[in-house]
Design a protein around this motif. Structure first.
Motif, short mmCIF file in Angstrom:
data_model
loop_
_atom_site.label_atom_id
_atom_site.label_comp_id
_atom_site.label_asym_id
_atom_site.label_seq_id
_atom_site.Cartn_x
_atom_site.Cartn_y
_atom_site.Cartn_z
N THR A 168 0.83 -1.21 0.00
CA THR A 168 0.00 0.00 0.00
C THR A 168 0.86 1.25 0.00
O THR A 168 0.58 2.22 -0.72
N ALA A 169 1.94 1.24 0.79
CA ALA A 169 2.84 2.38 0.88
C ALA A 169 3.56 2.63 -0.44
O ALA A 169 3.74 3.78 -0.86
N VAL A 170 3.99 1.55 -1.10
CA VAL A 170 4.66 1.68 -2.40
C VAL A 170 3.70 2.27 -3.43
O VAL A 170 4.07 3.17 -4.20
N ASP A 223 16.01 0.06 5.51
CA ASP A 223 17.22 -0.03 4.68
C ASP A 223 17.08 -1.14 3.64
O ASP A 223 17.50 -1.00 2.49
N GLY A 224 16.48 -2.24 4.07
CA GLY A 224 16.26 -3.35 3.16
C GLY A 224 15.34 -2.98 2.01
O GLY A 224 15.58 -3.33 0.85
N MET A 225 14.28 -2.24 2.32
CA MET A 225 13.34 -1.81 1.29
C MET A 225 13.98 -0.77 0.37
O MET A 225 13.70 -0.75 -0.83
N SER A 226 14.83 0.06 0.91
CA SER A 226 15.54 1.05 0.10
C SER A 226 16.39 0.38 -0.97
O SER A 226 16.35 0.74 -2.15
N ILE A 266 10.02 9.27 -0.07
CA ILE A 266 8.57 9.41 0.07
C ILE A 266 7.95 8.02 0.28
O ILE A 266 7.08 7.84 1.14
N ILE A 267 8.42 7.06 -0.51
CA ILE A 267 7.93 5.68 -0.37
C ILE A 267 8.35 5.10 0.98
O ILE A 267 7.54 4.49 1.70
N LEU A 268 9.61 5.29 1.34
CA LEU A 268 10.14 4.73 2.59
C LEU A 268 9.46 5.34 3.81
O LEU A 268 9.19 4.63 4.79
N ASP A 269 9.18 6.65 3.76
CA ASP A 269 8.47 7.29 4.88
C ASP A 269 7.08 6.72 5.04
O ASP A 269 6.60 6.50 6.16
#
Length: 238
Positions: A36-38, A109-112, A142-145
């Motif tokens: 959802t965030a992505v 960090d992993g998602m980044s 923006i996605i990570l936040d």
């Protein structure tokens, strides 16, 4: 095999089973949260994209590693987080442990790193142009936040669910003491529904199973509360 060794093996098996249940739950729940965030982040970074373009981009991200990568990132965060907290084996005992493990496991960090890898893949395949790829990578905070905020909301919701479960169990007990089966049934139904949204925690499930066993025992006894002490003790141990 001696009795003590058998009991020890059964305890280890139960612990592994609970650990797997918790990991599966977090994979599913946090996976949806991150997805959802992505999706929200892509729309924010590419406001001129029409709906079909957003869907197409998201499908390509998923196909070229985002879907499997999210699961692996969550699993890695759980394992690394447990190690950081000193939970080498076994399951989480409470919501706070699970949340801290995810945070310390470096899920952001992993998602980044995952976003960079997947965006590069679909760019190399010619599925997006360089400008769009750079826009996503440069604006990925923006996605990570959004991911971080959504994960926090997820665990806040879990904490609220625990409070609700405890409330329903206590209300059920009050109704049981007052021999009010209709009231018990109402609280039991709310308890069962709330448990569907809650990470499996052994202490919580133990209390819920106790309520379930006694509730069904009375229900199957024609809603008659006159049960033997032996029957009640057995129901509480099942």
């Amino acid at each position: 095999m001696e009795v003590n060794e058998l009991e020890q093996n059964q305890t280890i098996e139960k612990g592994l089973e609970k650990e797997n249940e918790q990991k599966n739950f977090l994979e599913s729940t946090l996976g949806k949260t991150i997805n959802t965030a992505v999706d929200f982040g892509i729309r924010a970074l590419l406001p001129d994209f029409i709906e079909d373009q957003v869907i197409n981009l998201k499908d390509n991200l998923l196909e070229y590693g985002l879907k499997d990568g999210i699961k692996e990132t969550i699993d890695d965060a759980i394992d690394l987080g447990k190690s950081a907290l000193g939970i080498i084996t076994g399951d989480f005992q409470n919501i706070n442990q699970a949340q801290k493990a995810i945070e310390k496991g470096g899920i952001i960090d992993g998602m980044s790193a995952l976003i960079d890898t997947v965006v590069n893949k679909i760019s190399e395949k010619g599925l997006i142009n360089t400008n769009i790829a750079n826009t996503i990578k440069q604006g990925k905070n923006i996605i990570l936040d959004n991911i971080e905020n959504n994960i926090e909301k997820t665990f806040t919701s879990q904490t609220n669910s625990i409070e609700n479960v405890n409330t329903y169990i206590n209300e059920w007990k009050n109704c049981y003491n007052n021999k009010d089966f209709e009231g018990m049934e109402k609280e039991y139904e709310k308890l069962e529904e709330e448990l569907k949204n809650l990470i499996p925690l052994e202490n919580t499930l133990k209390q819920a199973r106790n309520v379930e066993n006694i509730h069904n025992l009375i229900k199957n006894n024609g809603k008659d509360f006159n049960l033997s002490e032996e029957a009640l003790q057995l129901a509480s141990k099942l």
